[in-house]
Design a protein around this motif. Structure first.
Motif, PDB file in Angstrom:
ATOM      1  N   LEU A 154     -11.548  -4.895  -9.305  1.00  0.00           N
ATOM      2  CA  LEU A 154     -11.201  -4.639  -7.911  1.00  0.00           C
ATOM      3  C   LEU A 154     -12.235  -3.658  -7.364  1.00  0.00           C
ATOM      4  N   VAL A 155     -12.860  -4.016  -6.257  1.00  0.00           N
ATOM      5  CA  VAL A 155     -13.787  -3.092  -5.609  1.00  0.00           C
ATOM      6  C   VAL A 155     -13.260  -2.815  -4.207  1.00  0.00           C
ATOM      7  N   LEU A 156     -12.994  -1.547  -3.950  1.00  0.00           N
ATOM      8  CA  LEU A 156     -12.515  -1.107  -2.643  1.00  0.00           C
ATOM      9  C   LEU A 156     -13.634  -0.258  -2.055  1.00  0.00           C
ATOM     10  N   ALA A 157     -14.258  -0.751  -0.988  1.00  0.00           N
ATOM     11  CA  ALA A 157     -15.457  -0.083  -0.469  1.00  0.00           C
ATOM     12  C   ALA A 157     -15.290   0.271   0.999  1.00  0.00           C
ATOM     13  N   MET A 213      -3.700 -10.600 -14.110  1.00  0.00           N
ATOM     14  CA  MET A 213      -4.901  -9.871 -13.653  1.00  0.00           C
ATOM     15  C   MET A 213      -4.519  -8.468 -13.158  1.00  0.00           C
ATOM     16  N   SER A 214      -5.409  -7.492 -13.357  1.00  0.00           N
ATOM     17  CA  SER A 214      -5.111  -6.103 -12.993  1.00  0.00           C
ATOM     18  C   SER A 214      -4.876  -5.966 -11.499  1.00  0.00           C
ATOM     19  N   ALA A 215      -4.000  -5.008 -11.165  1.00  0.00           N
ATOM     20  CA  ALA A 215      -3.673  -4.853  -9.742  1.00  0.00           C
ATOM     21  C   ALA A 215      -3.299  -3.415  -9.417  1.00  0.00           C
ATOM     22  N   LEU A 216      -3.632  -3.058  -8.172  1.00  0.00           N
ATOM     23  CA  LEU A 216      -3.267  -1.754  -7.624  1.00  0.00           C
ATOM     24  C   LEU A 216      -2.055  -1.952  -6.723  1.00  0.00           C
ATOM     25  N   ARG A 217      -1.094  -1.050  -6.840  1.00  0.00           N
ATOM     26  CA  ARG A 217       0.095  -1.137  -5.998  1.00  0.00           C
ATOM     27  C   ARG A 217       0.384   0.248  -5.435  1.00  0.00           C
ATOM     28  N   VAL A 218       0.441   0.325  -4.120  1.00  0.00           N
ATOM     29  CA  VAL A 218       0.699   1.602  -3.443  1.00  0.00           C
ATOM     30  C   VAL A 218       1.934   1.417  -2.573  1.00  0.00           C
ATOM     31  N   ARG A 219       2.860   2.345  -2.689  1.00  0.00           N
ATOM     32  CA  ARG A 219       4.075   2.249  -1.883  1.00  0.00           C
ATOM     33  C   ARG A 219       4.381   3.588  -1.215  1.00  0.00           C
ATOM     34  N   GLY A 220       4.534   3.530   0.100  1.00  0.00           N
ATOM     35  CA  GLY A 220       4.991   4.689   0.868  1.00  0.00           C
ATOM     36  C   GLY A 220       4.094   5.910   0.752  1.00  0.00           C
ATOM     37  N   LEU A 221       2.773   5.681   0.674  1.00  0.00           N
ATOM     38  CA  LEU A 221       1.861   6.810   0.447  1.00  0.00           C
ATOM     39  C   LEU A 221       1.739   7.681   1.701  1.00  0.00           C
ATOM     40  N   LEU A 227       2.001   4.473   3.719  1.00  0.00           N
ATOM     41  CA  LEU A 227       1.051   3.368   3.561  1.00  0.00           C
ATOM     42  C   LEU A 227       1.390   2.522   2.324  1.00  0.00           C
ATOM     43  N   ASP A 228       1.485   1.205   2.530  1.00  0.00           N
ATOM     44  CA  ASP A 228       1.695   0.252   1.430  1.00  0.00           C
ATOM     45  C   ASP A 228       0.433  -0.573   1.252  1.00  0.00           C
ATOM     46  N   LEU A 229       0.073  -0.837   0.005  1.00  0.00           N
ATOM     47  CA  LEU A 229      -1.149  -1.609  -0.245  1.00  0.00           C
ATOM     48  C   LEU A 229      -1.054  -2.285  -1.612  1.00  0.00           C
ATOM     49  N   ASP A 230      -1.362  -3.578  -1.643  1.00  0.00           N
ATOM     50  CA  ASP A 230      -1.475  -4.310  -2.908  1.00  0.00           C
ATOM     51  C   ASP A 230      -2.865  -4.913  -2.964  1.00  0.00           C
ATOM     52  N   ALA A 231      -3.550  -4.752  -4.094  1.00  0.00           N
ATOM     53  CA  ALA A 231      -4.880  -5.343  -4.227  1.00  0.00           C
ATOM     54  C   ALA A 231      -5.094  -5.738  -5.685  1.00  0.00           C
ATOM     55  N   ARG A 232      -5.616  -6.954  -5.855  1.00  0.00           N
ATOM     56  CA  ARG A 232      -5.822  -7.475  -7.207  1.00  0.00           C
ATOM     57  C   ARG A 232      -7.293  -7.422  -7.599  1.00  0.00           C
ATOM     58  N   ALA A 233      -7.544  -7.294  -8.887  1.00  0.00           N
ATOM     59  CA  ALA A 233      -8.915  -7.408  -9.386  1.00  0.00           C
ATOM     60  C   ALA A 233      -9.440  -8.789  -9.024  1.00  0.00           C
ATOM     61  N   GLY A 234     -10.761  -8.875  -8.812  1.00  0.00           N
ATOM     62  CA  GLY A 234     -11.361 -10.149  -8.443  1.00  0.00           C
ATOM     63  C   GLY A 234     -11.765 -10.199  -6.987  1.00  0.00           C
ATOM     64  N   ALA A 235     -11.513  -9.109  -6.240  1.00  0.00           N
ATOM     65  CA  ALA A 235     -11.823  -9.120  -4.809  1.00  0.00           C
ATOM     66  C   ALA A 235     -12.636  -7.892  -4.415  1.00  0.00           C
ATOM     67  N   ALA A 289       0.325   2.845  -8.476  1.00  0.00           N
ATOM     68  CA  ALA A 289       0.382   2.311  -9.841  1.00  0.00           C
ATOM     69  C   ALA A 289      -0.775   1.353 -10.072  1.00  0.00           C
ATOM     70  N   TRP A 290      -1.286   1.379 -11.295  1.00  0.00           N
ATOM     71  CA  TRP A 290      -2.299   0.421 -11.721  1.00  0.00           C
ATOM     72  C   TRP A 290      -1.706  -0.395 -12.862  1.00  0.00           C
ATOM     73  N   ASP A 291      -1.693  -1.708 -12.704  1.00  0.00           N
ATOM     74  CA  ASP A 291      -1.086  -2.583 -13.715  1.00  0.00           C
ATOM     75  C   ASP A 291       0.355  -2.192 -14.015  1.00  0.00           C
ATOM     76  N   GLY A 292       1.063  -1.777 -12.986  1.00  0.00           N
ATOM     77  CA  GLY A 292       2.473  -1.434 -13.144  1.00  0.00           C
ATOM     78  C   GLY A 292       2.722  -0.048 -13.699  1.00  0.00           C
ATOM     79  N   ARG A 293       1.657   0.672 -14.068  1.00  0.00           N
ATOM     80  CA  ARG A 293       1.825   2.034 -14.638  1.00  0.00           C
ATOM     81  C   ARG A 293       1.535   3.068 -13.575  1.00  0.00           C
ATOM     82  N   PRO A 294       2.521   3.914 -13.220  1.00  0.00           N
ATOM     83  CA  PRO A 294       2.253   4.944 -12.214  1.00  0.00           C
ATOM     84  C   PRO A 294       1.114   5.861 -12.658  1.00  0.00           C
ATOM     85  N   LEU A 295       0.186   6.115 -11.756  1.00  0.00           N
ATOM     86  CA  LEU A 295      -0.952   6.990 -12.084  1.00  0.00           C
ATOM     87  C   LEU A 295      -0.468   8.390 -12.456  1.00  0.00           C
TER      88      LEU A 295
END
Ligand SMILES: Nc1ncnc2c1ncn2[C@@H]1O[C@H](COP(=O)(O)OP(=O)(O)OP(=O)(O)O)[C@@H](O)[C@H]1O
Length: 257
Positions: free
Chosen positions: A191-194, A1-9, A22-30, A61-67
């Motif tokens: 993934l909805v981040l609101a 499933m698709s996922a957002l990964r943020v490291r050391g922002l 800032l570190d953050l992991d969030a998966r689609a479906g939430a 990164a989204w799905d392991g691909r750096p933006l």
């Protein structure tokens, strides 16, 4: 499933550190609620995730691909952004406004095709603006405009939606309807981040709450675990007993009336 990964922002604005490591992991479906006091850095985080502002450090990164390695068009089809309190200057119809959400997906001629029309109709229905399709967007009330702009963001059909205060100017009926829509599209696999200041709506609809204070994540978890009376007191500097909408988790003492 698709996922957002943020490291050391890290993000600096006007010479000041706004987001810190800032570190953050969030998966689609939430449906993830992003909460925190004014100036905490919530909008900055969403804008940094869409790369609308430069970042000082870290990787997104989204799905392991750096933006950073994606084209602007590719990023726009992965992460749809609904900005806070946008004003509209041109009297285009609501339908045309929502069609603009399809821009990153159109071919070189920019023609709207059958699939685009289906996406636009579905987005207008989800945001309850189908009956306003032919109205000039500049003639809408604040709440109608907010829903039309949400429809434009939904029309992108991106696997992630970053929404900055999507219910801010909505009446209770439409605020609940929009939260239901956001939760439904999340459950369907996005993934909805609101961002929201409405603790009651966040507690009722979000699967997860991320609480930000002074550019750092200070709580992250299920609503009742993240929004404890102690944390609300520390972060918002108010007595939780005066907060409306939000109710303490069952193991806490009931609020005085
Ligand atoms: N362009 C800018 N230059 C300097 N400082 C900025 C800039 N944009 C935002 N800031 C500052 O960054 C901090 C975080 O702002 P941000 O808009 O991310 O907060 P927020 O958590 O979304 O707040 P709110 O709940 O009020 O919308 C604030 O102190 C704000 O004044």
């Amino acid at each position: 499933m698709s996922a957002l990964r943020v490291r050391g922002l890290g993000v600096d604005l006007g010479g000041a550190a706004i987001l810190r490591d800032l570190d953050l992991d969030a998966r689609a479906g939430a449906l993830v609620g992003l909460l925190g006091p004014n100036g905490a850095g919530k909008s900055t985080l969403l804008r940094a995730l869409c790369r609308l502002i430069p970042i000082r450090s870290g990787e997104i990164a989204w799905d392991g691909r750096p933006l950073a390695r994606m084209s602007a068009r590719e990023r726009a089809t992965r992460l749809a952004f609904l900005p806070q309190g946008q004003t509209l200057h041109w009297p285009i119809s609501v339908r045309r406004l929502v069609e603009l959400g399809r821009l990153p997906r159109l071919g070189p001629l920019g023609r709207i095709g059958a699939a685009d029309e289906v996406a636009v109709a579905a987005a207008m229905a989800a945001a309850d603006v189908a009956h306003l399709a032919e109205r000039a967007a500049t003639s809408l009330s604040g709440g109608e405009r907010a829903r039309a702009l949400l429809a434009r963001a939904l029309a992108v059909e991106a696997p992630a939606l970053l929404a900055d205060e999507p219910t801010a100017s909505l009446d209770p009926h439409h605020a609940v309807a929009i939260m239901e829509t956001l939760r439904r599209i999340a459950r369907e696999g996005r993934l909805v981040l609101a961002v929201t200041h409405d603790l009651g709506l966040a507690q009722r609809f979000c699967d997860r709450i991320i609480l930000i204070d002074e550019g750092r994540i200070v709580a992250d978890g299920a609503p009742d675990a993240a929004l404890t009376p102690e944390r609300l007191r520390a972060v918002y500097r108010v007595d939780p007993a005066v907060l409306t909408g939000w109710t303490p988790a069952r193991q806490d003492q009931p609020r005085p009336l």
